[in-house]
Design a protein around this motif. Structure first.
Motif, PDB file in Angstrom:
ATOM      1  N   PRO A 324       8.858 -27.713 -72.442  1.00  0.00           N
ATOM      2  CA  PRO A 324       9.829 -26.902 -71.704  1.00  0.00           C
ATOM      3  C   PRO A 324      10.339 -25.759 -72.573  1.00  0.00           C
ATOM      4  CG  PRO A 324      10.821 -28.963 -72.418  1.00  0.00           C
ATOM      5  CD  PRO A 324       9.371 -29.062 -72.728  1.00  0.00           C
ATOM      6  N   PRO A 326      13.534 -23.754 -72.761  1.00  0.00           N
ATOM      7  CA  PRO A 326      14.896 -23.514 -72.257  1.00  0.00           C
ATOM      8  C   PRO A 326      15.332 -22.076 -72.396  1.00  0.00           C
ATOM      9  CG  PRO A 326      14.915 -24.749 -74.328  1.00  0.00           C
ATOM     10  CD  PRO A 326      13.500 -24.703 -73.879  1.00  0.00           C
ATOM     11  N   GLY A 327      14.764 -21.358 -73.338  1.00  0.00           N
ATOM     12  CA  GLY A 327      15.173 -19.974 -73.532  1.00  0.00           C
ATOM     13  C   GLY A 327      14.370 -18.986 -72.727  1.00  0.00           C
TER      14      GLY A 327
END
Length: 343
Positions: A324, A326-327
């Motif tokens: 993943p 997230p940023g």
């Protein structure tokens, strides 16, 4: 409040474009076009969800005559365009129209890979054993001895069988039809559409100008009953005017032979039953040729596996789940194997 608008009931005329159909009078392409337009309403899809993709050749004018989306692309490259269209929008029904020269010579490599990848498209290959658009040169499927502008003394090449090529490339749905059999063709097209994965349909198509009657040895009305066998899954492989001739495995060999029920102790139980999931049987049926054997027509092979698009999208989802970001994209680009170039 969302309002669901029911699909408009379409007819074959709704799939005919406003373009003048420009094939030679009597060309088998007309009948194939009618059969395809007849099938389209039965897909129960809006027209904007259907795409026809072609390469170059007489058959490749097809997208102009369909009132759907269409691409008339580069010689032999229709499979590459179709693969991109299907991967970009899996909801589209994608149909590839090609000929024996476009699909098996210039585009042989591309056809091979769309079949082995099992991209979820329908491929209609019009086989007339000649290059019609360029005035009648011999093609990869032309028979030995074919006299043409490029083989004035007769072709010495061994011809390629489209159906056997598709089997060798790993296709999971393979069928054969004849341009004049308007009762059979729509059913074949519907079966091809229902199959998830690459569906390959070879259509024997008469070129009335440059290769007229090349298929008469099994399509002429006087011989059709004895030189064609229409195969149906689960049904005995019987043919002939009285339905008494049949196919069985020749004792002591792996070959087929033609026998007659009621002669030499042969009963119907001795006749092979068509199993369209058997690649071995499909290969035997595809190799048959008149006059010693009938030409096999219908669905020769159907054994589905997951299509290419499913596996590609599954792989993408698995990659997302494992890593993943997230940023967002910016953060993703700065992770993993990155480096900085300095003076």
């Amino acid at each position: 409040m969302n309002v669901t608008t029911p699909l408009e009931k379409l007819t074959p005329k709704d799939f005919a474009s406003d373009q003048e159909v420009r094939w030679c009078p009597g060309c088998g392409d007309y009948a194939i076009l009618k059969a395809v337009q007849k099938v389209m309403p039965e897909l129960n899809l809006p027209k904007e969800n259907i795409v026809f993709v072609s390469g170059i050749g007489c058959s490749s004018r097809f997208p102009y005559y369909m009132s759907t989306y269409g691409f008339h692309t580069i010689h032999g490259r229709a499979p590459a365009f179709a693969t991109g269209v299907k991967l970009a929008n899996p909801d589209l029904s994608v149909w590839v129209v090609t000929g024996d020269g476009d699909g098996l010579s210039i585009g042989g490599n591309h056809l091979l890979h769309i079949l082995r990848r099992n991209v979820d498209v329908q491929i209609l290959l019009f086989n007339n054993e000649i290059y019609g658009l360029t005035k009648g040169q011999y093609s990869p499927t032309s028979r030995i001895g074919t006299r043409s502008p490029s083989t004035p003394s007769g072709s010495v090449d061994y011809p390629l069988s489209p159906t056997e090529f598709a089997l060798g490339a790993g296709a999971r749905f393979i069928a054969r039809g004849i341009d004049t059999q308007l009762k059979l063709l729509p059913d074949l097209f519907l079966r091809a559409y229902a199959h998830r994965g690459a569906s390959f349909v070879e259509i024997f198509q008469n070129c009335i100008v440059y290769n007229d009657n090349v298929f008469a040895d099994f399509t002429d009305k006087t011989v059709a009953d004895d030189h064609q066998i229409h195969v149906t899954h689960g049904k005995p492989l019987l043919f002939g005017k009285d339905g008494k001739r049949g196919l069985r495995v020749k004792p002591g060999s792996f070959d087929l032979e033609v026998v007659t029920v009621g002669e030499n102790g042969i009963a119907e139980k001795d006749i092979l039953v068509h199993d369209e999931t058997s690649r071995t049987l499909a290969q035997l049926l595809a190799a048959m040729r008149p006059p010693n054997f009938p030409m096999a027509i219908g669905v020769l092979y159907c054994n589905p596996v997951a299509p290419y698009g499913d596996r590609v999208y599954q792989q993408i989802e698995e990659a997302k789940a494992k890593a993943p970001a997230p940023g967002g994209l910016n953060a993703l680009l700065r992770t993993g194997h990155t480096w900085q170039v300095s003076d």
